[in-house]
Motif scaffolding. Structure first.
Motif, PDB file in Angstrom:
ATOM      1  N   HIS A   1      29.233  16.509 -19.807  1.00  0.00           N
ATOM      2  CA  HIS A   1      28.409  16.302 -20.991  1.00  0.00           C
ATOM      3  C   HIS A   1      27.208  17.221 -20.857  1.00  0.00           C
ATOM      4  O   HIS A   1      26.269  16.924 -20.126  1.00  0.00           O
ATOM      5  CB  HIS A   1      27.957  14.845 -21.113  1.00  0.00           C
TER       6      HIS A   1
ATOM      7  N   GLU B   1      24.029  18.531 -22.195  1.00  0.00           N
ATOM      8  CA  GLU B   1      22.995  18.137 -23.154  1.00  0.00           C
ATOM      9  C   GLU B   1      22.080  19.331 -23.432  1.00  0.00           C
ATOM     10  O   GLU B   1      21.333  19.770 -22.561  1.00  0.00           O
ATOM     11  CB  GLU B   1      22.188  16.966 -22.608  1.00  0.00           C
TER      12      GLU B   1
ATOM     13  N   ILE C   1      29.576  17.802 -25.670  1.00  0.00           N
ATOM     14  CA  ILE C   1      30.041  16.408 -25.498  1.00  0.00           C
ATOM     15  C   ILE C   1      31.524  16.483 -25.153  1.00  0.00           C
ATOM     16  O   ILE C   1      32.402  15.970 -25.858  1.00  0.00           O
ATOM     17  CB  ILE C   1      29.773  15.579 -26.774  1.00  0.00           C
TER      18      ILE C   1
ATOM     19  N   LEU D   1      28.320   9.007 -29.228  1.00  0.00           N
ATOM     20  CA  LEU D   1      27.280   8.711 -28.243  1.00  0.00           C
ATOM     21  C   LEU D   1      26.297   7.665 -28.757  1.00  0.00           C
ATOM     22  O   LEU D   1      25.745   6.892 -27.975  1.00  0.00           O
ATOM     23  CB  LEU D   1      26.538   9.995 -27.872  1.00  0.00           C
TER      24      LEU D   1
ATOM     25  N   PRO E   1      26.330   4.479 -26.048  1.00  0.00           N
ATOM     26  CA  PRO E   1      25.286   5.250 -25.345  1.00  0.00           C
ATOM     27  C   PRO E   1      25.537   5.410 -23.855  1.00  0.00           C
ATOM     28  O   PRO E   1      25.011   6.352 -23.244  1.00  0.00           O
ATOM     29  CB  PRO E   1      24.019   4.437 -25.613  1.00  0.00           C
TER      30      PRO E   1
ATOM     31  N   SER F   1      26.644   8.832 -22.494  1.00  0.00           N
ATOM     32  CA  SER F   1      25.721   9.966 -22.398  1.00  0.00           C
ATOM     33  C   SER F   1      25.438  10.358 -20.958  1.00  0.00           C
ATOM     34  O   SER F   1      25.185  11.528 -20.658  1.00  0.00           O
ATOM     35  CB  SER F   1      24.402   9.637 -23.107  1.00  0.00           C
TER      36      SER F   1
ATOM     37  N   ARG G   1      26.479  14.286 -16.873  1.00  0.00           N
ATOM     38  CA  ARG G   1      25.459  14.904 -17.725  1.00  0.00           C
ATOM     39  C   ARG G   1      24.802  16.095 -17.031  1.00  0.00           C
ATOM     40  O   ARG G   1      24.426  16.022 -15.871  1.00  0.00           O
ATOM     41  CB  ARG G   1      24.396  13.874 -18.102  1.00  0.00           C
TER      42      ARG G   1
END
Length: 335
Positions: A255, A257, A271, A290, A294, A297, A301
């Motif tokens: 993931h 971000e 994602i 997401l 949640p 997430s 990451r």
């Protein structure tokens, strides 16, 4: 992580699968129109000064990357409701991205089907050897692999080779059926006709100085994105009966971000763990997942800066069950 049941999650995520045609066409329009305008502006303005064209090259390249990711969604049947609509849009975009759609769709499907499976490497992947495979190679074989995994090759020479040369033939699918030859040759012909028209109008030097950098920016960023999506220390790899599609999809994909602007240009492909688990979710619906779940997430990451620490992870250590560097692999072999 242990509280997440990938199989149950697949069932829960089916609610996000249906594309919204009006939203899809809107996303296409706000990507394609600016891309064409910026490229047209560069072709016209380059005679007044190449500096301006270079500045515009970056957003134009990122827009081309976004068009490729829309083509990617078409390949998964995730952008429009009907398969033929996805396919023909994907083929049309392939002329701009220099990517034969049917060839890419097949190799990418094999990549999804075998992600994290050591017995199914070779399709749509960045080549990754195990420590044992690397140590069993000759000195020349090790040097070739080191050259291939060098960042300048992986993120510089490699993307240029991939999109300018490798995609011109159905490499890996030459004996898989006529459709892949048709896909490659038709894309080559359509691209050649488009370039011929542009060269006739603006001249070969102007076309090369403007459009080539745009393609290379899109290719390099795209390869970097693909790299971090599966090349991180605690990625999930297995063999034979130990391998599970659902576990590999969720645990073997990252993931990433990114800031909002970069998330837009990269069509939420960061994602990636959710995408690999249910590939038919349209890219513009991935953030909804997401929001609804949640806890997803935090799985694998990374931020953009975090990805720098993954560049030296080049070999899969089957004993430690993690990706390691050349130095760690060599040191372990001596102990």
């Amino acid at each position: 992580m242990t509280s997440v049941d990938p199989r149950q999650l697949v069932k829960d995520l089916r609610a996000f699968v249906a594309p919204r045609p009006s939203r899809s066409l809107f996303e296409l329009a706000i990507t394609l129109v600016p891309f064409l305008l910026l490229n047209g502006l560069m072709l016209v303005a380059v005679k007044s000064g190449y500096f301006f064209a270079l500045i515009v090259t970056v957003p134009a390249g990122l827009l081309l990357l976004r068009l490729f990711l829309i083509q990617h969604d078409c390949g998964h049947g995730a952008f429009l409701k009907k398969r033929p609509s996805n396919d023909w849009l994907g083929r049309a975009l392939g002329v701009l991205t220099l990517t034969p759609y049917d060839c890419w769709r097949r190799s990418h499907a094999l990549h999804h089907a075998g992600t994290g499976n050591l017995d199914a490497r070779g399709f749509g992947d960045i080549d990754t050897l195990t420590v044992r495979e690397y140590l069993d190679r000759s000195r020349a074989g090790r040097l070739r692999y080191r050259f291939y995994r060098h960042p300048l090759v992986l993120f510089g020479i490699g993307p240029a080779y991939l999109f300018l040369l490798r995609h011109r033939l159905p490499i890996g699918l030459m004996k898989a059926g006529r459709i892949y030859w048709i896909s490659a040759m038709a894309t080559n012909l359509a691209t050649a006709l488009l370039l011929t028209a542009l060269i006739y109008q603006f001249g070969i030097s102007v076309v090369l100085l403007t459009l080539l950098p745009v393609l290379l920016i899109a290719a390099m960023v795209g390869v970097w994105l693909f790299y971090i999506q599966h090349q991180f220390e605690e990625a999930h790899w297995n063999v034979g009966a130990e391998w599970s599609f659902h576990d590999a999809a969720l645990r073997g994909s990252s993931h990433l971000e990114l800031p909002a602007v970069l998330r837009w240009f990269t069509a939420n492909i960061g994602i990636h763990h959710v995408h690999h688990l249910v590939s038919r979710i349209p890219f513009y619906r991935l953030p909804e997942v997401l929001e609804k779940f949640p806890h997803l997430s935090g799985i694998n990451r990374f931020t953009a800066l975090d990805t720098l620490g993954t560049i030296n992870l080049v070999l899969w250590d089957e004993e430690q069950r993690r990706l390691v560097s050349f130095d760690r692999a060599t040191t372990a072999s001596r102990t």
